[in-house]
Scaffold this motif. Structure first.
Motif, PDB file in Angstrom:
ATOM      1  N   UNK A  57      20.459  12.010  19.276  1.00 21.61           N
ATOM      2  CA  UNK A  57      20.327  13.204  20.112  1.00 21.61           C
ATOM      3  C   UNK A  57      19.197  13.061  21.118  1.00 21.61           C
ATOM      4  N   UNK A  58      18.083  12.520  20.676  1.00 18.72           N
ATOM      5  CA  UNK A  58      16.959  12.283  21.581  1.00 18.72           C
ATOM      6  C   UNK A  58      17.302  11.308  22.697  1.00 18.72           C
ATOM      7  N   UNK A  59      18.018  10.252  22.351  1.00 19.20           N
ATOM      8  CA  UNK A  59      18.402   9.277  23.375  1.00 19.20           C
ATOM      9  C   UNK A  59      19.406   9.853  24.372  1.00 19.20           C
ATOM     10  N   UNK A  60      20.309  10.696  23.897  1.00 20.96           N
ATOM     11  CA  UNK A  60      21.277  11.310  24.810  1.00 20.96           C
ATOM     12  C   UNK A  60      20.570  12.273  25.762  1.00 20.96           C
ATOM     13  N   UNK A  61      19.622  13.037  25.246  1.00 17.47           N
ATOM     14  CA  UNK A  61      18.847  13.931  26.105  1.00 17.47           C
ATOM     15  C   UNK A  61      18.054  13.105  27.118  1.00 17.47           C
ATOM     16  N   UNK A  62      17.457  12.008  26.684  1.00 15.79           N
ATOM     17  CA  UNK A  62      16.730  11.119  27.596  1.00 15.79           C
ATOM     18  C   UNK A  62      17.666  10.550  28.658  1.00 15.79           C
ATOM     19  N   UNK A  63      18.867  10.103  28.249  1.00 17.51           N
ATOM     20  CA  UNK A  63      19.846   9.585  29.210  1.00 17.51           C
ATOM     21  C   UNK A  63      20.201  10.648  30.242  1.00 17.51           C
ATOM     22  N   UNK A  71      16.956   8.182  37.905  1.00 14.37           N
ATOM     23  CA  UNK A  71      16.113   7.068  37.473  1.00 14.37           C
ATOM     24  C   UNK A  71      16.967   6.034  36.755  1.00 14.37           C
ATOM     25  N   UNK A  72      16.434   4.828  36.530  1.00 16.54           N
ATOM     26  CA  UNK A  72      17.207   3.779  35.839  1.00 16.54           C
ATOM     27  C   UNK A  72      17.594   4.181  34.418  1.00 16.54           C
ATOM     28  N   UNK A  73      18.841   3.907  34.039  1.00 16.06           N
ATOM     29  CA  UNK A  73      19.353   4.291  32.723  1.00 16.06           C
ATOM     30  C   UNK A  73      19.807   3.094  31.886  1.00 16.06           C
ATOM     31  N   UNK A  74      19.759   1.897  32.436  1.00 14.47           N
ATOM     32  CA  UNK A  74      20.337   0.724  31.777  1.00 14.47           C
ATOM     33  C   UNK A  74      19.720   0.454  30.406  1.00 14.47           C
ATOM     34  N   UNK A  75      18.410   0.528  30.305  1.00 13.86           N
ATOM     35  CA  UNK A  75      17.754   0.227  29.023  1.00 13.86           C
ATOM     36  C   UNK A  75      18.124   1.250  27.950  1.00 13.86           C
ATOM     37  N   UNK A  76      18.170   2.511  28.328  1.00 12.30           N
ATOM     38  CA  UNK A  76      18.546   3.550  27.367  1.00 12.30           C
ATOM     39  C   UNK A  76      19.984   3.329  26.911  1.00 12.30           C
ATOM     40  N   UNK A  77      20.874   3.028  27.853  1.00 11.45           N
ATOM     41  CA  UNK A  77      22.272   2.775  27.490  1.00 11.45           C
ATOM     42  C   UNK A  77      22.396   1.558  26.572  1.00 11.45           C
ATOM     43  N   UNK A  78      21.609   0.524  26.842  1.00 16.87           N
ATOM     44  CA  UNK A  78      21.656  -0.667  25.987  1.00 16.87           C
ATOM     45  C   UNK A  78      21.208  -0.331  24.564  1.00 16.87           C
ATOM     46  N   UNK A  79      20.172   0.486  24.441  1.00 12.33           N
ATOM     47  CA  UNK A  79      19.692   0.888  23.118  1.00 12.33           C
ATOM     48  C   UNK A  79      20.750   1.721  22.400  1.00 12.33           C
ATOM     49  N   UNK A 123      30.367  -1.056  28.293  1.00 15.84           N
ATOM     50  CA  UNK A 123      30.676  -1.184  29.717  1.00 15.84           C
ATOM     51  C   UNK A 123      29.628  -0.461  30.568  1.00 15.84           C
ATOM     52  N   UNK A 124      29.270   0.754  30.174  1.00 15.67           N
ATOM     53  CA  UNK A 124      28.281   1.520  30.928  1.00 15.67           C
ATOM     54  C   UNK A 124      26.936   0.798  30.979  1.00 15.67           C
ATOM     55  N   UNK A 125      26.550   0.201  29.873  1.00 14.67           N
ATOM     56  CA  UNK A 125      25.289  -0.528  29.814  1.00 14.67           C
ATOM     57  C   UNK A 125      25.303  -1.733  30.756  1.00 14.67           C
ATOM     58  N   UNK A 126      26.364  -2.510  30.678  1.00 13.32           N
ATOM     59  CA  UNK A 126      26.475  -3.700  31.542  1.00 13.32           C
ATOM     60  C   UNK A 126      26.521  -3.281  33.004  1.00 13.32           C
ATOM     61  N   UNK A 127      27.304  -2.277  33.319  1.00 16.88           N
ATOM     62  CA  UNK A 127      27.433  -1.802  34.697  1.00 16.88           C
ATOM     63  C   UNK A 127      26.108  -1.229  35.211  1.00 16.88           C
TER      64      UNK A 127
END
Length: 136
Positions: A57-63, A71-79, A123-127
């Motif tokens: 839940x915390x990570x989704x709110x952060x995303x 702002x950049x979201x790639x690292x959060x999506x990868x996690x 896919x979202x993380x890679x993209x």
């Protein structure tokens, strides 16, 4: 504009809503006691539900915050992708499906959407990494 990333993001939100609905349904039915057979499984289920709910839940709110603020979201999506795959492996190998509620439409919805969600989040993380590396 509708693109593959936005479709995958839709699957992410749909899956998150289904998980939330299923969690609330299981809590209304009596919590983890309903879906577990042994005291050990009950304790494990309770711990996992609390830790996963808080962390995910915390990570989704952060995303969502990062996405809205552009702002950049790639690292959060990868996690999120790594945690999602670990949870998938844990649920189906280690826990032997203790979270499955056979009579629940929300449980069946989650089991149906989970493969789409797992592919979508990767896919979202890679993209996101591709887009962010291209734009600086």
């Amino acid at each position: 504009m509708l693109n593959a990333y936005n479709v995958c993001e839709g699957f992410l939100y749909l899956f998150a809503a289904a998980v939330m609905a299923h969690t609330l349904l299981v809590l209304q039915m009596g919590g983890a006691e309903v879906v577990t057979a042994s005291p050990d499984a009950y304790q494990m289920a309770q711990d996992l539900v609390h830790y996963r709910a808080a962390f995910t839940g915390g990570l989704i709110v952060l995303y969502l915050y990062l996405r809205i603020s552009l702002r950049p979201v790639a690292k959060v999506l990868a996690i999120v992708a790594v945690i999602s795959w670990i949870a998938f492996i844990e649920d189906y190998l280690a826990l032997d499906n203790i979270f499955y509620v056979a009579d629940s439409i929300t449980g069946l919805t989650i089991q149906t959407l989970r493969p789409l969600y797992l592919v979508s989040i990767v896919y979202m993380s890679v993209e996101a990494f591709r887009r962010e590396s291209r734009h600086g």
